[in-house]
Motif scaffolding. Structure first.
Motif, PDB file in Angstrom:
ATOM      1  N   ALA A  66       0.868  -1.186   0.000  1.00  8.64           N
ATOM      2  CA  ALA A  66       0.000   0.000   0.000  1.00  8.64           C
ATOM      3  C   ALA A  66       0.898   1.227   0.000  1.00  8.64           C
ATOM      4  O   ALA A  66       1.918   1.262   0.695  1.00  8.64           O
ATOM      5  CB  ALA A  66      -0.891   0.000   1.232  1.00  8.64           C
ATOM      6  N   VAL A  67       0.545   2.204  -0.801  1.00  8.11           N
ATOM      7  CA  VAL A  67       1.332   3.435  -0.907  1.00  8.11           C
ATOM      8  C   VAL A  67       0.439   4.605  -0.543  1.00  8.11           C
ATOM      9  O   VAL A  67      -0.690   4.711  -1.029  1.00  8.11           O
ATOM     10  CB  VAL A  67       1.902   3.617  -2.338  1.00  8.11           C
ATOM     11  N   GLU A  68       0.952   5.460   0.316  1.00 11.44           N
ATOM     12  CA  GLU A  68       0.207   6.639   0.749  1.00 11.44           C
ATOM     13  C   GLU A  68       1.017   7.884   0.411  1.00 11.44           C
ATOM     14  O   GLU A  68       2.227   7.916   0.581  1.00 11.44           O
ATOM     15  CB  GLU A  68      -0.030   6.564   2.253  1.00 11.44           C
ATOM     16  N   TYR A  69       0.317   8.894  -0.077  1.00 15.64           N
ATOM     17  CA  TYR A  69       0.940  10.168  -0.423  1.00 15.64           C
ATOM     18  C   TYR A  69       0.452  11.236   0.544  1.00 15.64           C
ATOM     19  O   TYR A  69      -0.712  11.232   0.939  1.00 15.64           O
ATOM     20  CB  TYR A  69       0.590  10.562  -1.861  1.00 15.64           C
ATOM     21  N   ALA A  70       1.365  12.128   0.912  1.00 13.89           N
ATOM     22  CA  ALA A  70       1.027  13.207   1.840  1.00 13.89           C
ATOM     23  C   ALA A  70       1.841  14.446   1.470  1.00 13.89           C
ATOM     24  O   ALA A  70       2.883  14.350   0.815  1.00 13.89           O
ATOM     25  CB  ALA A  70       1.336  12.793   3.271  1.00 13.89           C
ATOM     26  N   LEU A  71       1.348  15.597   1.895  1.00  9.83           N
ATOM     27  CA  LEU A  71       2.118  16.822   1.703  1.00  9.83           C
ATOM     28  C   LEU A  71       3.250  16.873   2.713  1.00  9.83           C
ATOM     29  O   LEU A  71       3.101  16.450   3.859  1.00  9.83           O
ATOM     30  CB  LEU A  71       1.232  18.056   1.890  1.00  9.83           C
ATOM     31  N   THR A  72       4.382  17.390   2.278  1.00  3.56           N
ATOM     32  CA  THR A  72       5.492  17.670   3.184  1.00  3.56           C
ATOM     33  C   THR A  72       5.249  19.056   3.788  1.00  3.56           C
ATOM     34  O   THR A  72       4.258  19.726   3.442  1.00  3.56           O
ATOM     35  CB  THR A  72       6.817  17.688   2.409  1.00  3.56           C
ATOM     36  N   ALA A  73       6.144  19.504   4.636  1.00  4.82           N
ATOM     37  CA  ALA A  73       6.027  20.853   5.198  1.00  4.82           C
ATOM     38  C   ALA A  73       6.046  21.897   4.077  1.00  4.82           C
ATOM     39  O   ALA A  73       5.271  22.859   4.099  1.00  4.82           O
ATOM     40  CB  ALA A  73       7.159  21.114   6.192  1.00  4.82           C
ATOM     41  N   VAL A  74       6.881  21.675   3.078  1.00  6.39           N
ATOM     42  CA  VAL A  74       6.926  22.588   1.926  1.00  6.39           C
ATOM     43  C   VAL A  74       5.603  22.535   1.170  1.00  6.39           C
ATOM     44  O   VAL A  74       5.093  23.563   0.709  1.00  6.39           O
ATOM     45  CB  VAL A  74       8.107  22.225   0.990  1.00  6.39           C
ATOM     46  N   GLY A  75       5.027  21.354   1.054  1.00  3.04           N
ATOM     47  CA  GLY A  75       3.739  21.204   0.379  1.00  3.04           C
ATOM     48  C   GLY A  75       2.623  21.934   1.102  1.00  3.04           C
ATOM     49  O   GLY A  75       1.782  22.581   0.469  1.00  3.04           O
ATOM     50  N   TYR A  76       2.607  21.847   2.427  1.00  2.00           N
ATOM     51  CA  TYR A  76       1.593  22.577   3.194  1.00  2.00           C
ATOM     52  C   TYR A  76       1.784  24.089   3.050  1.00  2.00           C
ATOM     53  O   TYR A  76       0.813  24.834   2.971  1.00  2.00           O
ATOM     54  CB  TYR A  76       1.607  22.171   4.675  1.00  2.00           C
ATOM     55  N   ASP A  77       3.027  24.510   2.977  1.00  2.54           N
ATOM     56  CA  ASP A  77       3.300  25.926   2.752  1.00  2.54           C
ATOM     57  C   ASP A  77       2.772  26.363   1.380  1.00  2.54           C
ATOM     58  O   ASP A  77       2.176  27.427   1.239  1.00  2.54           O
ATOM     59  CB  ASP A  77       4.804  26.178   2.845  1.00  2.54           C
ATOM     60  N   MET A  78       2.990  25.516   0.369  1.00  2.92           N
ATOM     61  CA  MET A  78       2.484  25.825  -0.969  1.00  2.92           C
ATOM     62  C   MET A  78       0.959  25.844  -0.970  1.00  2.92           C
ATOM     63  O   MET A  78       0.343  26.700  -1.604  1.00  2.92           O
ATOM     64  CB  MET A  78       2.992  24.831  -2.006  1.00  2.92           C
ATOM     65  N   GLN A  79       0.346  24.918  -0.253  1.00  2.00           N
ATOM     66  CA  GLN A  79      -1.113  24.881  -0.186  1.00  2.00           C
ATOM     67  C   GLN A  79      -1.656  26.184   0.391  1.00  2.00           C
ATOM     68  O   GLN A  79      -2.659  26.709  -0.083  1.00  2.00           O
ATOM     69  CB  GLN A  79      -1.581  23.697   0.646  1.00  2.00           C
ATOM     70  N   ARG A  80      -0.982  26.716   1.386  1.00  2.00           N
ATOM     71  CA  ARG A  80      -1.398  27.986   1.987  1.00  2.00           C
ATOM     72  C   ARG A  80      -1.370  29.100   0.938  1.00  2.00           C
ATOM     73  O   ARG A  80      -2.301  29.894   0.825  1.00  2.00           O
ATOM     74  CB  ARG A  80      -0.473  28.327   3.164  1.00  2.00           C
ATOM     75  N   VAL A  81      -0.319  29.125   0.139  1.00  2.00           N
ATOM     76  CA  VAL A  81      -0.211  30.124  -0.935  1.00  2.00           C
ATOM     77  C   VAL A  81      -1.317  29.929  -1.966  1.00  2.00           C
ATOM     78  O   VAL A  81      -1.926  30.897  -2.428  1.00  2.00           O
ATOM     79  CB  VAL A  81       1.185  30.055  -1.600  1.00  2.00           C
ATOM     80  N   LEU A  82      -1.601  28.680  -2.314  1.00  2.00           N
ATOM     81  CA  LEU A  82      -2.659  28.391  -3.287  1.00  2.00           C
ATOM     82  C   LEU A  82      -4.020  28.832  -2.768  1.00  2.00           C
ATOM     83  O   LEU A  82      -4.843  29.345  -3.532  1.00  2.00           O
ATOM     84  CB  LEU A  82      -2.676  26.905  -3.643  1.00  2.00           C
ATOM     85  N   HIS A  83      -4.264  28.644  -1.473  1.00  2.00           N
ATOM     86  CA  HIS A  83      -5.532  29.098  -0.889  1.00  2.00           C
ATOM     87  C   HIS A  83      -5.630  30.619  -0.947  1.00  2.00           C
ATOM     88  O   HIS A  83      -6.704  31.166  -1.220  1.00  2.00           O
ATOM     89  CB  HIS A  83      -5.686  28.606   0.553  1.00  2.00           C
TER      90      HIS A  83
END
Length: 109
Positions: A66-83
């Motif tokens: 089973a493979v799971e994908y998640a945002l890294t800290a950088v990804g969460y930072d990018m998500q904030r910018v996208l919002h």
């Protein structure tokens, strides 16, 4: 900088980041949440996001794996910018639509 901005401008990357911003997801679940993406495009997008350090990939030792994908800290930072960008687009959508209409009318004249 151009390469990083092209990642933000990529339609599929933005959709994947937004979906993973809710919680980590397995591949097929992620595919169901990103409307219209093909398996091949999702695989390619996830690899690119993982390479950029925006998404992490975790393999669980099960059969089949089973493979799971998640945002890294950088990804969460990018998500904030996208919002923030999405909020800006929502706030200015009417003005942009009106400007497009005016421009199209002037271009036809």
């Amino acid at each position: 900088m151009r390469g990083i901005l092209s990642r933000i401008g990529d339609k599929w990357s933005v959709s994947v980041i937004c979906s993973l911003g809710e919680r980590p997801r397995r591949f097929n679940e992620l595919r169901r949440t990103v409307d219209g993406i093909t398996q091949r495009m999702l695989t390619s997008t996830l690899r690119a996001l993982e390479r950029d350090g925006i998404v992490s990939r975790r393999v669980f030792p099960t059969t089949p794996p089973a493979v799971e994908y998640a945002l890294t800290a950088v990804g969460y930072d990018m998500q904030r910018v996208l919002h923030t960008l999405a909020a800006w687009a929502d706030e200015h959508a009417d003005a942009i639509d009106a400007a497009r209409v005016r421009y199209d009318e002037q271009a036809q004249a």
